[in-house]
Every structure is written in structure tokens, then in C-alpha cells.
Design a protein around this motif. Sequence first.
Motif, PDB file in Angstrom:
ATOM      1  N   LYS A  49       0.953  -1.225  -0.009  1.00 42.07           N
ATOM      2  CA  LYS A  49       0.014   0.035  -0.048  1.00 42.07           C
ATOM      3  C   LYS A  49       0.787   1.171  -0.126  1.00 42.07           C
ATOM      4  O   LYS A  49       0.528   2.259   0.632  1.00 42.07           O
ATOM      5  CB  LYS A  49      -0.856   0.128   1.218  1.00 42.07           C
ATOM      6  N   ASP A 113      -9.693 -11.687  -0.679  1.00 40.43           N
ATOM      7  CA  ASP A 113      -9.012 -10.942  -1.534  1.00 40.43           C
ATOM      8  C   ASP A 113      -7.510 -10.960  -1.244  1.00 40.43           C
ATOM      9  O   ASP A 113      -6.553 -11.026  -2.290  1.00 40.43           O
ATOM     10  CB  ASP A 113      -9.317  -9.541  -1.270  1.00 40.43           C
ATOM     11  N   ARG A 138     -15.485 -13.034   1.687  1.00 40.52           N
ATOM     12  CA  ARG A 138     -15.508 -11.512   1.811  1.00 40.52           C
ATOM     13  C   ARG A 138     -16.458 -11.374   0.647  1.00 40.52           C
ATOM     14  O   ARG A 138     -16.237 -11.381  -0.467  1.00 40.52           O
ATOM     15  CB  ARG A 138     -14.228 -10.989   1.859  1.00 40.52           C
TER      16      ARG A 138
HETATM   17 MG    MG Z   1      -7.483  -4.711   2.271  1.00 39.63          MG
END
Ligand code: MG
Length: 198
Positions: A49, A113, A138
Motif C-alpha cells: 500500500k 482478496d 468476503r
Molecule cells: Mg485490504
Amino acid sequence: MGDDNRRVGIMGGTFDPIHNGHLVAASEVADRFGLDEVVFVPTGQPWQKTDEPVTPAEDRYLMTVIATASNPGFHVSRADIDRPGPTYTVDTLRDVRAEYGPKAQLFFITGADALEKILSWKDTDRMFELAHFIGVTRPGFELSAAHLPADAVSLVQVPAMAISSTDCRARVAAGKPVWYLVPEGVVQYIAKRRLYRR
Ligand code: MG
Ligand code: ATP
């Protein structure tokens, strides 16, 4: 920690902020796999990220503590935020293994994910030696372990919570409520620290 052959769940995440989807997943897996406890491990600098600014580790850690404080089976580890450099799951597992001893059985809990991306992680062979992986459903993602070693991964259906931290941050930025998406204490902490405001 007491006896040394404990069954320990590990829930890694950015937790920016922690939300009820994380908590339900951990609770459901703990019940299904008879875990003695679940350790939540907020990431240090997440290597996946790097484009988006992540809230300071100390705020994410405190929100995780607040969210899990009332559950006697939930704990929070500082292992990843105290280790310098980007967080790799193999290091998380090594640190938890060192803390709980060689006899502990480790179960790494991950959403559909993240499960999909596992093979792009560092030292996957070592990871599968250190822990059994549990992929949870999810909403919006297909749960499959087709590309992963069959004996290393279990798949579990958990109550569907269509909640993401990204959506929680966007809601706060837009002045919309996050009540009942995150625990009450986390709502208050976000307001007190003025997190996610534009
Ligand atoms: Mg995430
Ligand atoms: P972001 O939107 O910032 O990526 P996130 O909601 O995906 O946040 P993370 O901290 O990235 O939360 O996720 C930590 C772990 O929890 C991952 O394994 C993720 O797949 C899982 N997870 C997150 N939200 C849910 C949910 N609603 N249901 C099941 N698993 C979830």
C-alpha cells in the motif's frame, strides 16, 4: 500463554481502521477451529500500500486494542509495528512462533482478496511451514485456494459483512456515519483524533 501447545489464530491487517468485518471473521474462525486465542497484528509500513498514505501505526494499534479489549480471547501484538521496514507475513509468523514456542499451532486468517495474492508474498514455502492458512469469505471476492497447496489452506464461510476500511475512511471524509460498521470505541477514537478528515 500458559501451556505451550495452544491453538493461536493470527489476523494480520492494516486495520486503518479495524472494522466489524475483521472481528466477525476472527470470531467465526476461532469458533470453527477451536482456537484458544486470536492475535491481531497491525502492519508496520505495508509493502502493498505504498501509494496511499497510511494512518500512523500507533493510531491503528490503539484502534485495534480498543476494538478487541472486551473479548478475553482477542489480543493485539506490536510485532509488526515495532519491526523496522516493510511488513512481510513470514516475519510476522516467525515472531509469533518465537513468542508462543515450537508446540503452538498457528492459524493465519485471511480474507478472500488477500488469499488470492498470497503467492506473490515473500518466502511462501516457509510461511506454509509456520502456519496453517484459513481463507474466509468476503463479499465481492471469490474464495478459492486453487493455486495454493491443498494441505496448507482451509476455506471457511463467515457471516457476510460488506465492510472495508477504504469505505470507512471515505465515509468519514464525506461526513457520513461509521456507526455499527466499526465498534463504538473506534467511532469515538476516529472523532477524537480527527482521523480521515479531508
Ligand atoms: Mg485490504
Ligand atoms: P483496506 O480497504 O484499507 O484494504 P480492508 O477492509 O481490506 O482495508 P485490511 O486491514 O486490508 O482491511 O484487511 C485485513 C484482513 O482482513 C485481510 O485478510 C482482509 O482480506 C480481511 N478482511 C477485511 N475486511 C473483511 C470482511 N469484510 N470480511 C472478511 N474478511 C475481511
